[in-house]
Scaffold this active site. Structure first.
Site, PDB file in Angstrom:
ATOM      1  N   ASP A   1       0.895  -1.186  -0.016  1.00 15.00           N
ATOM      2  CA  ASP A   1       0.022   0.075   0.161  1.00 15.00           C
ATOM      3  C   ASP A   1       0.805   1.362   0.012  1.00 15.00           C
ATOM      4  O   ASP A   1       2.037   1.006   0.336  1.00 15.00           O
ATOM      5  CB  ASP A   1      -0.937  -0.009   1.387  1.00 15.00           C
TER       6      ASP A   1
HETATM    7  N1  URA Z   1      -1.616  -6.032   3.870  1.00 15.55           N
HETATM    8  C1  URA Z   1      -2.050  -4.816   3.700  1.00 15.55           C
HETATM    9  O1  URA Z   1      -2.962  -4.325   4.335  1.00 15.55           O
HETATM   10  N2  URA Z   1      -1.199  -3.861   3.228  1.00 15.55           N
HETATM   11  C2  URA Z   1      -0.158  -4.033   2.690  1.00 15.55           C
HETATM   12  O2  URA Z   1       0.717  -3.058   1.982  1.00 15.55           O
HETATM   13  C3  URA Z   1       0.473  -5.360   2.619  1.00 15.55           C
HETATM   14  C4  URA Z   1      -0.268  -6.329   3.125  1.00 15.55           C
END
Ligand code: URA
Length: 232
Positions: A91
Site C-alpha cells: 500500500d
Molecule cells: N497488507 C496490507 O493491508 N497492506 C499491505 O501493504 C500489505 C499487506
C-alpha cells in the site's frame, strides 16, 4: 550507459568486441557468444534484473501514474528503461521490502495464488491484543468482507506489535484482518518476501541489485511452490 554514451565510447575506441576495437556502437553482436569490453573490462550481460527496494511511505506500487509518486521513480533511469515493474504490491502508506524485476515469468510464478509465496511483515496496531483467542482467530482465518483468509502466523512482539506471516496477498489483507477483530493497523513494514530478507543496510528509498545467491533462492522459491501447487 545510454545509447549516446555508448556511441561516444565506441568513437573514442574504448569498446572492443572479441578484442577488436569497434568505432561504432551500431553493430550486431550475440550476447551469448561475443565478448564485449569497455576500457578493457568485460561487460557482463544479463537478460533479467532483480532489485530490492526499501520502499518509503507515500509511493504507490506501479510503474507510472499521472498523480502519485511511483516506486519506479526511486530507481535509476538506466534500470527503469529495461521494463522493470514491482513484483507484488505494498500500500502507499506501507514500507519495506519491494522486489522489482523485468523477469515476467518469475514474477508471475511468485505472485500466483497457486505458489503460496511467503511474506513477512512487522505490524503496529492501535489497540493492544492480549487475548489468545483473537490471535488464534487471526491465524486460522477471518472473514474480510466475504473472503475467508488462509492460515497465517501472528506472533506478538508486544501487545501492539506483531510479526505477521502470510502465504497469500489479498488487497489490504492485513489491514482488513485487524479490522475484522475491531483493531486498526498503524504502520506496516514488509521484511521478507519469498525467502528474501530486507537488507537492513538499505535506508528508506534506497535499493540494490539482488546477489546471485538471492536470485537463486528466489528461483528455488518459485519452483518449490510449483510442487505444492496441487494443494489448491
Ligand atoms: N497488507 C496490507 O493491508 N497492506 C499491505 O501493504 C500489505 C499487506
Amino acid at each position: 550507459m545510454s545509447r549516446r554514451e555508448a556511441a561516444k565510447a565506441a568513437k573514442g575506441g574504448r569498446i572492443t568486441v572479441n578484442g577488436d576495437a569497434v568505432r561504432s556502437a551500431d553493430i550486431r553482436i550475440s550476447e551469448e557468444t561475443d565478448t564485449v569490453a569497455i576500457d578493457g573490462a568485460a561487460v557482463e550481460w544479463r537478460r533479467f534484473v532483480y532489485i530490492m527496494l526499501s520502499k518509503p511511505e507515500g509511493y504507490i506500487s506501479a510503474t507510472d501514474d499521472p498523480r502519485e509518486k511511483t516506486v519506479l521513480e526511486l530507481i535509476s533511469e538506466r534500470d527503469r528503461k529495461i521494463g522493470l515493474f514491482p513484483c507484488g504490491r505494498l500500500d502507499k502508506d506501507s514500507t519495506g521490502l519491494m522486489l522489482l524485476t523485468n523477469d515476467g515469468a518469475l514474477a508471475h510464478r511468485l505472485l500466483s495464488p497457486k505458489y503460496h509465496c511467503e511474506k513477512r511483515y512487522i505490524v503496529n496496531i492501535a489497540k493492544p491484543i492480549e487475548d489468545e483467542g483473537i490471535i488464534s482467530r487471526l491465524e486460522s482465518g477471518v472473514d474480510i468482507g466475504g473472503e475467508i483468509t488462509r492460515p497465517a502466523k501472528f506472533t506478538p512482539m508486544t501487545p501492539t506489535r506483531f510479526e505477521v506471516t502470510l502465504r497469500e496477498g489479498r488487497y489490504h489483507q492485513i489491514k482488513r484482518m485487524f479490522e475484522s477483530v475491531g483493531n486498526k493497523v498503524v504502520t506496516l513494514r514488509r521484511v521478507s518476501f519469498a525467502g528474501i530478507e530486507l537488507d537492513p543496510r538499505l535506508k528508506s528509498g534506497e535499493w540494490r541489485y539482488l546477489t546471485d545467491d538471492e536470485i537463486s533462492a528466489l528461483r528455488a522459491a518459485s519452483e518449490g511452490g510449483a510442487a505444492g501447487a496441487g494443494e489448491e
